[in-house]
Design a protein around this motif. Sequence first.
Motif, PDB file in Angstrom:
ATOM      1  N   UNK A 209     -37.696 -19.220  -4.805  1.00  0.00           N
ATOM      2  CA  UNK A 209     -36.234 -19.132  -4.875  1.00  0.00           C
ATOM      3  C   UNK A 209     -35.568 -19.999  -3.818  1.00  0.00           C
ATOM      4  N   UNK A 210     -36.127 -19.985  -2.600  1.00  0.00           N
ATOM      5  CA  UNK A 210     -35.519 -20.761  -1.520  1.00  0.00           C
ATOM      6  C   UNK A 210     -35.512 -22.248  -1.834  1.00  0.00           C
ATOM      7  N   UNK A 211     -36.547 -22.729  -2.521  1.00  0.00           N
ATOM      8  CA  UNK A 211     -36.651 -24.151  -2.812  1.00  0.00           C
ATOM      9  C   UNK A 211     -36.084 -24.535  -4.174  1.00  0.00           C
ATOM     10  N   UNK A 212     -35.641 -23.570  -4.952  1.00  0.00           N
ATOM     11  CA  UNK A 212     -35.082 -23.855  -6.277  1.00  0.00           C
ATOM     12  C   UNK A 212     -33.668 -24.422  -6.150  1.00  0.00           C
ATOM     13  N   UNK A 213     -33.223 -25.235  -7.130  1.00  0.00           N
ATOM     14  CA  UNK A 213     -31.819 -25.675  -7.138  1.00  0.00           C
ATOM     15  C   UNK A 213     -30.909 -24.468  -7.281  1.00  0.00           C
ATOM     16  N   UNK A 214     -29.766 -24.502  -6.625  1.00  0.00           N
ATOM     17  CA  UNK A 214     -28.876 -23.340  -6.569  1.00  0.00           C
ATOM     18  C   UNK A 214     -27.649 -23.517  -7.453  1.00  0.00           C
ATOM     19  N   UNK A 215     -27.276 -22.428  -8.109  1.00  0.00           N
ATOM     20  CA  UNK A 215     -26.026 -22.399  -8.870  1.00  0.00           C
ATOM     21  C   UNK A 215     -25.587 -20.955  -9.036  1.00  0.00           C
ATOM     22  N   UNK A 216     -24.327 -20.693  -8.735  1.00  0.00           N
ATOM     23  CA  UNK A 216     -23.754 -19.381  -9.027  1.00  0.00           C
ATOM     24  C   UNK A 216     -22.738 -19.477 -10.160  1.00  0.00           C
ATOM     25  N   UNK A 217     -22.863 -20.543 -10.973  1.00  0.00           N
ATOM     26  CA  UNK A 217     -21.886 -20.788 -12.036  1.00  0.00           C
ATOM     27  C   UNK A 217     -21.816 -19.628 -13.021  1.00  0.00           C
ATOM     28  N   UNK A 218     -22.966 -19.107 -13.438  1.00  0.00           N
ATOM     29  CA  UNK A 218     -22.958 -17.982 -14.370  1.00  0.00           C
ATOM     30  C   UNK A 218     -22.378 -16.735 -13.716  1.00  0.00           C
ATOM     31  N   UNK A 219     -22.719 -16.527 -12.451  1.00  0.00           N
ATOM     32  CA  UNK A 219     -22.193 -15.378 -11.701  1.00  0.00           C
ATOM     33  C   UNK A 219     -20.664 -15.446 -11.620  1.00  0.00           C
ATOM     34  N   UNK A 220     -20.144 -16.602 -11.275  1.00  0.00           N
ATOM     35  CA  UNK A 220     -18.693 -16.787 -11.184  1.00  0.00           C
ATOM     36  C   UNK A 220     -18.046 -16.629 -12.554  1.00  0.00           C
TER      37      UNK A 220
END
Length: 434
Positions: A333-344
């Motif tokens: 998880x730490x090294x994965x690309x990050x996105x909170x787009x679905x969360x938002x």
Amino acid sequence: MADLFDRDTPVPDTAPRPLADRLRPRDLDTVIGQEQVLGKDAPLRVMLEAGALGSLILWGPPGVGKTTIARLLADETDLHFVQISAIFTGVPELRKVFEAARLRRQSGRGTLLFVDEIHRFNKAQQDGFLPHMEDGTIVLVGATTENPSFELNAALLSRAQVLVLDRLDLADLERLAQRAEKELGRALPLDGPAREALLEMADGDGRALLNLVEQVMAWTVAGKLDTDALTTRLMRRAAQYDKSGDTHYNLISALHKSVRGSDPDAALYWLARMLDAGEDPRFLARRITRMAVEDIGLADPQAQAVCLQGWQTYERLGSPEGELALAQAVVYLALAPKSNATYVAYKASRKAAKKTGSLMPPKHILNAPTGLMKDQGYGAGYAYDHDAEDGFSGQDYFPEAMGRDSYYAPVERGFERELKKRLDYFTRLRKDRG
């Protein structure tokens, strides 16, 4: 007549006393640490210089001087010191304390009431302090290891200033150790690394350090002990941790934010801290999976699967072997690309759903199993997407009274980069087809 909860009767100087009691500071200038509340221009100094000591809540971990500071404040202001513990005190005892303080006030002397573990009082008991604080019968000094925002009533907090006391750092602990050596008249029988190890064992708790020093000084040893000899003789103090308390939430927050910040080393450290302190690995497995859906989402759809597999692996292997699967998930998880787009987008859609209430879907996407419903226009004009060019009709599926809205905005990272291309493609088609 002295009341039941007054300062303890002095004991003869010849009576045995623990080292922590013998080294209790005699004035505020000799308190080690806590410069943020005791230093020049700090809150307590300002209050004392102005001669206006108000009610206080001292919030901090064990062994950092909460009780000592309260006693010294009473000495500095010539207030009668009364100490109670919320663990052992009920309503009848509180009434006696308040009545004694009232009589004392009539005689011209105020009372500083120190309440240890004040967060353990329930709401009604906490409310019971308010009138006595307001009319000046008592100056309340409460001590708590828990976050006052969560554990104390708003009414009580509005009448008291919260002061945060920090755990003692290694420099503070070293000063305390030197003070203990002076009191005992000899140096600790430890070499440099062992001495540092002893300070670390105290984990920021001054009282714990003095207890450890007292144990070491009681040994009969030749020469100086090294770290291995010290740790063989002395068990490491367990780190402060309460699975339902403030430290629990602080550490899970640190783990979550380390993952979000793409720092696998820090994330592994906080995971290890929680596991070593006895946290339930199943709780961690659930929270790690939540991190995957909240902070990574569709930027890496595989992340959620990795977490679920790690969770399942732990359930099959148990501790300690299964904990490695949780560590593996944390690193991924730490090294994965990050996105909170679905969360938002989900939060925005929930907000819109609550705002629009019970608006009906547009009639063209409603089924019409009866003739009456067909007569009402249900299903009329629906375009079957598989029959449309490119498998996309471009119809509007929002309530007619609402109009089209937009929530999901994928980021230019990981797999969501591809999803953004698809979203932009359908947006163009929708615009072209009206």
